[in-house]
Design a protein around this motif. Structure first.
Motif, PDB file in Angstrom:
ATOM      1  N   GLY A  93     100.892  55.327 -12.781  1.00 27.49           N
ATOM      2  CA  GLY A  93     100.231  56.314 -13.626  1.00 27.49           C
ATOM      3  C   GLY A  93      99.052  56.987 -12.966  1.00 27.49           C
ATOM      4  O   GLY A  93      98.904  58.217 -13.038  1.00 27.49           O
ATOM      5  N   LEU A  94      98.185  56.220 -12.308  1.00 23.47           N
ATOM      6  CA  LEU A  94      97.012  56.815 -11.675  1.00 23.47           C
ATOM      7  C   LEU A  94      97.410  57.676 -10.487  1.00 23.47           C
ATOM      8  O   LEU A  94      96.846  58.754 -10.271  1.00 23.47           O
ATOM      9  CB  LEU A  94      96.039  55.727 -11.235  1.00 23.47           C
ATOM     10  CG  LEU A  94      94.750  56.224 -10.576  1.00 23.47           C
ATOM     11  CD1 LEU A  94      94.010  57.200 -11.471  1.00 23.47           C
ATOM     12  CD2 LEU A  94      93.852  55.061 -10.177  1.00 23.47           C
ATOM     13  N   GLU A  95      98.372  57.226  -9.698  1.00 23.22           N
ATOM     14  CA  GLU A  95      98.805  58.048  -8.565  1.00 23.22           C
ATOM     15  C   GLU A  95      99.454  59.342  -9.048  1.00 23.22           C
ATOM     16  O   GLU A  95      99.225  60.409  -8.460  1.00 23.22           O
ATOM     17  CB  GLU A  95      99.782  57.275  -7.683  1.00 23.22           C
ATOM     18  CG  GLU A  95     100.190  58.057  -6.436  1.00 23.22           C
ATOM     19  CD  GLU A  95     101.004  57.263  -5.447  1.00 23.22           C
ATOM     20  OE1 GLU A  95     101.575  57.894  -4.532  1.00 23.22           O
ATOM     21  OE2 GLU A  95     101.074  56.023  -5.576  1.00 23.22           O
ATOM     22  N   LEU A  96     100.232  59.277 -10.115  1.00 23.70           N
ATOM     23  CA  LEU A  96     100.846  60.479 -10.660  1.00 23.70           C
ATOM     24  C   LEU A  96      99.778  61.452 -11.154  1.00 23.70           C
ATOM     25  O   LEU A  96      99.849  62.660 -10.883  1.00 23.70           O
ATOM     26  CB  LEU A  96     101.796  60.112 -11.797  1.00 23.70           C
ATOM     27  CG  LEU A  96     102.461  61.280 -12.526  1.00 23.70           C
ATOM     28  CD1 LEU A  96     103.297  62.120 -11.564  1.00 23.70           C
ATOM     29  CD2 LEU A  96     103.306  60.776 -13.688  1.00 23.70           C
ATOM     30  N   ALA A  97      98.789  60.943 -11.886  1.00 24.50           N
ATOM     31  CA  ALA A  97      97.710  61.808 -12.376  1.00 24.50           C
ATOM     32  C   ALA A  97      96.951  62.449 -11.220  1.00 24.50           C
ATOM     33  O   ALA A  97      96.587  63.634 -11.272  1.00 24.50           O
ATOM     34  CB  ALA A  97      96.760  61.000 -13.256  1.00 24.50           C
ATOM     35  N   THR A  98      96.710  61.674 -10.172  1.00 24.92           N
ATOM     36  CA  THR A  98      95.992  62.195  -9.008  1.00 24.92           C
ATOM     37  C   THR A  98      96.786  63.308  -8.332  1.00 24.92           C
ATOM     38  O   THR A  98      96.244  64.378  -8.007  1.00 24.92           O
ATOM     39  CB  THR A  98      95.706  61.059  -8.012  1.00 24.92           C
ATOM     40  OG1 THR A  98      94.896  60.056  -8.651  1.00 24.92           O
ATOM     41  CG2 THR A  98      94.985  61.580  -6.781  1.00 24.92           C
ATOM     42  N   ARG A  99      98.071  63.090  -8.120  1.00 23.74           N
ATOM     43  CA  ARG A  99      98.899  64.091  -7.455  1.00 23.74           C
ATOM     44  C   ARG A  99      99.060  65.348  -8.311  1.00 23.74           C
ATOM     45  O   ARG A  99      98.969  66.470  -7.798  1.00 23.74           O
ATOM     46  CB  ARG A  99     100.277  63.487  -7.132  1.00 23.74           C
ATOM     47  CG  ARG A  99     100.245  62.447  -6.011  1.00 23.74           C
ATOM     48  CD  ARG A  99     101.609  61.811  -5.785  1.00 23.74           C
ATOM     49  NE  ARG A  99     101.585  60.854  -4.693  1.00 23.74           N
ATOM     50  CZ  ARG A  99     101.808  61.162  -3.416  1.00 23.74           C
ATOM     51  NH1 ARG A  99     102.092  62.410  -3.085  1.00 23.74           N
ATOM     52  NH2 ARG A  99     101.763  60.237  -2.481  1.00 23.74           N
ATOM     53  N   SER A 127      87.136  57.944 -14.559  1.00 27.49           N
ATOM     54  CA  SER A 127      86.396  59.195 -14.758  1.00 27.49           C
ATOM     55  C   SER A 127      86.013  59.829 -13.426  1.00 27.49           C
ATOM     56  O   SER A 127      86.082  61.048 -13.264  1.00 27.49           O
ATOM     57  CB  SER A 127      85.148  58.943 -15.608  1.00 27.49           C
ATOM     58  OG  SER A 127      85.497  58.511 -16.911  1.00 27.49           O
ATOM     59  N   ALA A 128      85.608  58.996 -12.462  1.00 24.46           N
ATOM     60  CA  ALA A 128      85.256  59.524 -11.143  1.00 24.46           C
ATOM     61  C   ALA A 128      86.487  60.073 -10.436  1.00 24.46           C
ATOM     62  O   ALA A 128      86.441  61.149  -9.816  1.00 24.46           O
ATOM     63  CB  ALA A 128      84.606  58.423 -10.306  1.00 24.46           C
ATOM     64  N   GLN A 129      87.603  59.350 -10.514  1.00 27.95           N
ATOM     65  CA  GLN A 129      88.838  59.820  -9.896  1.00 27.95           C
ATOM     66  C   GLN A 129      89.289  61.136 -10.533  1.00 27.95           C
ATOM     67  O   GLN A 129      89.745  62.056  -9.834  1.00 27.95           O
ATOM     68  CB  GLN A 129      89.925  58.757 -10.056  1.00 27.95           C
ATOM     69  CG  GLN A 129      91.244  59.064  -9.344  1.00 27.95           C
ATOM     70  CD  GLN A 129      91.192  58.843  -7.849  1.00 27.95           C
ATOM     71  OE1 GLN A 129      90.171  58.418  -7.312  1.00 27.95           O
ATOM     72  NE2 GLN A 129      92.287  59.124  -7.169  1.00 27.95           N
ATOM     73  N   ALA A 130      89.132  61.250 -11.847  1.00 25.16           N
ATOM     74  CA  ALA A 130      89.516  62.471 -12.549  1.00 25.16           C
ATOM     75  C   ALA A 130      88.669  63.656 -12.106  1.00 25.16           C
ATOM     76  O   ALA A 130      89.178  64.763 -11.874  1.00 25.16           O
ATOM     77  CB  ALA A 130      89.396  62.265 -14.054  1.00 25.16           C
ATOM     78  N   ALA A 131      87.362  63.455 -11.980  1.00 27.03           N
ATOM     79  CA  ALA A 131      86.473  64.541 -11.575  1.00 27.03           C
ATOM     80  C   ALA A 131      86.778  65.029 -10.168  1.00 27.03           C
ATOM     81  O   ALA A 131      86.639  66.218  -9.862  1.00 27.03           O
ATOM     82  CB  ALA A 131      85.020  64.073 -11.671  1.00 27.03           C
ATOM     83  N   GLU A 132      87.222  64.120  -9.305  1.00 22.33           N
ATOM     84  CA  GLU A 132      87.478  64.484  -7.914  1.00 22.33           C
ATOM     85  C   GLU A 132      88.858  65.098  -7.710  1.00 22.33           C
ATOM     86  O   GLU A 132      89.102  65.751  -6.685  1.00 22.33           O
ATOM     87  CB  GLU A 132      87.338  63.241  -7.026  1.00 22.33           C
ATOM     88  CG  GLU A 132      85.913  62.702  -6.965  1.00 22.33           C
ATOM     89  CD  GLU A 132      85.834  61.359  -6.271  1.00 22.33           C
ATOM     90  OE1 GLU A 132      86.889  60.866  -5.799  1.00 22.33           O
ATOM     91  OE2 GLU A 132      84.727  60.794  -6.201  1.00 22.33           O
ATOM     92  N   HIS A 133      89.786  64.898  -8.670  1.00 23.71           N
ATOM     93  CA  HIS A 133      91.166  65.321  -8.437  1.00 23.71           C
ATOM     94  C   HIS A 133      91.742  66.217  -9.530  1.00 23.71           C
ATOM     95  O   HIS A 133      92.949  66.356  -9.642  1.00 23.71           O
ATOM     96  CB  HIS A 133      92.051  64.085  -8.252  1.00 23.71           C
ATOM     97  CG  HIS A 133      91.763  63.347  -6.987  1.00 23.71           C
ATOM     98  ND1 HIS A 133      92.292  63.697  -5.761  1.00 23.71           N
ATOM     99  CD2 HIS A 133      90.958  62.270  -6.754  1.00 23.71           C
ATOM    100  CE1 HIS A 133      91.850  62.865  -4.832  1.00 23.71           C
ATOM    101  NE2 HIS A 133      91.042  61.987  -5.401  1.00 23.71           N
ATOM    102  N   GLY A 134      90.904  66.826 -10.335  1.00 20.63           N
ATOM    103  CA  GLY A 134      91.378  67.883 -11.213  1.00 20.63           C
ATOM    104  C   GLY A 134      92.153  67.464 -12.429  1.00 20.63           C
ATOM    105  O   GLY A 134      92.942  68.254 -12.960  1.00 20.63           O
ATOM    106  N   PHE A 135      91.971  66.249 -12.920  1.00 23.52           N
ATOM    107  CA  PHE A 135      92.600  65.872 -14.191  1.00 23.52           C
ATOM    108  C   PHE A 135      91.532  65.332 -15.136  1.00 23.52           C
ATOM    109  O   PHE A 135      90.375  65.145 -14.757  1.00 23.52           O
ATOM    110  CB  PHE A 135      93.745  64.864 -13.997  1.00 23.52           C
ATOM    111  CG  PHE A 135      93.342  63.500 -13.481  1.00 23.52           C
ATOM    112  CD1 PHE A 135      93.042  62.466 -14.351  1.00 23.52           C
ATOM    113  CD2 PHE A 135      93.297  63.239 -12.112  1.00 23.52           C
ATOM    114  CE1 PHE A 135      92.690  61.204 -13.889  1.00 23.52           C
ATOM    115  CE2 PHE A 135      92.952  61.983 -11.629  1.00 23.52           C
ATOM    116  CZ  PHE A 135      92.644  60.964 -12.516  1.00 23.52           C
TER     117      PHE A 135
END
Length: 431
Positions: free
Chosen positions: A13-19, A65-73
């Motif tokens: 799930g996290l890798e999919l959201a990041t991509r 939240s940090a991963q989301a801010a850095e990768h556009g989701f």
């Protein structure tokens, strides 16, 4: 703008959201939302290192939240309550960071595409007493709880004089074997730091109970035998062909072959004998497998709803040639890569078909050893690996996960920081 909602921030799930965030969210092509009831991500294959005190999850977790801010989701800290597939909406219960005040009311979230990456939970197979008297490793909280109980059991046994610590692990798959190996080292490390005065080889008894004829049935027999020999050399007892009929607070009832039922003392019992889909899967009105997983087509869409996808351990994908995809992190990774590309170019075009490629399996046997098999390009070609080489390859799996989420530079920085931390910090959590 269409909305892609991903429920579950595990390995897939996290890798999919990041991509998708990088390819669609940043460019304004779609709103990508990740929903999870935890604020942080921890790679599930390493939960046994938390349960053995080897790894502090707070150091290795990733803030959603940090991963989301850095990768556009967008990240939403909430728990899925229900899905209205006709109206294409979710009911979410936001999670609070503390217990002050009343919880916010359930709110709705609409979606154009829903991806369920809910993971899996422990399957007790209806064994009496198992759900009430065993520990599990479904998440970080449970792994931390197990280590606290193991730590406390060693201290209390040490203060009691002649007491023993009996750890019973039900299930000889990867989780059970990896935890048993790490606990053997943990008992010795705690003795080294004078946390307890037990003799780790004599007073801390670790037993694996496996219903089948051998450990690690997904590996070739010779690799299973190698792993068993290594564990026995470390003082771990292996009982193959042993079924569990009941679990009590201080003992496990077992049968071996056609013999009578006997009991084995257990200061702690950990259940690692199988998984199934989470309970929420039964409320969605989607076709499920016998293991409560969502049945999906080759496109990873639910067999009866084109707007709902499922990946990872909560999905039942059966290839007509290779059979069912196993509940492994590499399956979730491959499905995330596939679905990120498929959804990016969906735009009214037919979806491609997912094909799982098995690259083999590696099982850790503690800090210095591992065992497994690598699968080459030729059909049926296997390369057995063990010892230090297998241990290095095992470590590379986590590094690959970090690179998929952070890119090479940041992943390399995390790896270097981990290397330095190991040289200036105790080898085990001491409280």
């Amino acid at each position: 703008m269409k909305t892609i909602v991903i429920v579950g921030g595990g390995a897939g799930g996290l890798e999919l959201a990041t991509r998708l965030g990088d390819s669609m969210g940043r460019k304004g092509r779609a709103r990508v939302i990740l929903v999870d009831r935890s604020p942080t991500h921890f790679w599930k294959p390493l939960l046994h290192t938390v349960a053995s005190g080897k790894r502090d999850p707070q150091v290795f977790q990733i803030e959603y939240s940090a991963q989301a801010a850095e990768h556009g989701f967008t990240f939403m800290h909430a728990e899925l309550r229900s899905v209205d597939r006709a109206g294409q909406t979710l009911e979410l219960a936001p999670c609070l960071s503390d217990d002050i005040g009343e919880a916010p009311a359930v709110r709705s979230l609409g979606y154009s595409t829903l991806v369920l990456a809910l993971g899996a939970v422990t399957n007790f197979y209806g064994v009496p007493g198992a759900a009430d008297n065993v520990c599990t490793l479904d998440n970080v909280r449970e792994a931390k709880s197990f280590y606290r109980r193991f730590f406390g059991a060693c201290v209390r046994a040490s203060e009691g004089g002649d007491s023993k610590v009996n750890i019973v692990i039900v299930g000889g798959g990867a989780t059970g074997v990896e935890l048993a190996a790490e606990l053997g080292y943990s008992a010795r490390a705690l003795a080294k730091y004078k946390i307890h005065t037990l003799d780790p080889a004599r007073d801390v008894r670790i037993t694996i109970l496996e219903r089948g004829s051998r450990l690690l049935p997904h590996l070739p027999p010779e690799q299973s035998a190698r792993a068993e020999a290594y564990l026995v050399s470390r003082g771990i007892e292996i009982r193959n062909g042993t079924g569990v009929t009941q679990v009590d607070a201080d003992c496990v009832h077992v049968t071996e072959g056609d013999g009578p039922e006997t009991t084995r003392p257990a200061s702690l019992t950990l259940w690692a004998a199988g998984v199934m889909g989470p309970a929420i899967c039964t409320t969605l009105g989607l076709p499920l497998s016998r293991m409560r997983q969502i049945m999906v087509k080759a496109s990873l869409q639910s067999v009866d709803d084109a707007n709902v996808f499922a990946i990872g351990d909560c999905a039942s994908f059966v290839c007509p040639v290779k059979g069912a995809a196993p509940p492994r992190a590499q399956v979730a990774h491959q499905q995330a890569v596939f679905l990120a590309a498929a959804l990016s170019r969906r735009e009214g075009k037919p979806l491609p078909e997912f094909s799982y490629r098995d690259y083999g399996s590696l099982v850790s046997l503690g800090p210095v050893a591992a065992v497994g098999v690598l699968l080459g390009g030729s059909v049926g070609r296997q390369l057995p690996v063990s010892g230090a080489l297998a241990n290095v390859l095992y470590g590379l799996m986590y590094q690959k996960h970090l690179m998929a989420l952070h890119g090479f530079v940041r992943a390399a920085a995390v790896i270097v920081a981990d290397w330095l931390r190991k040289r200036i910090s105790p080898s085990i959590k001491l409280h």
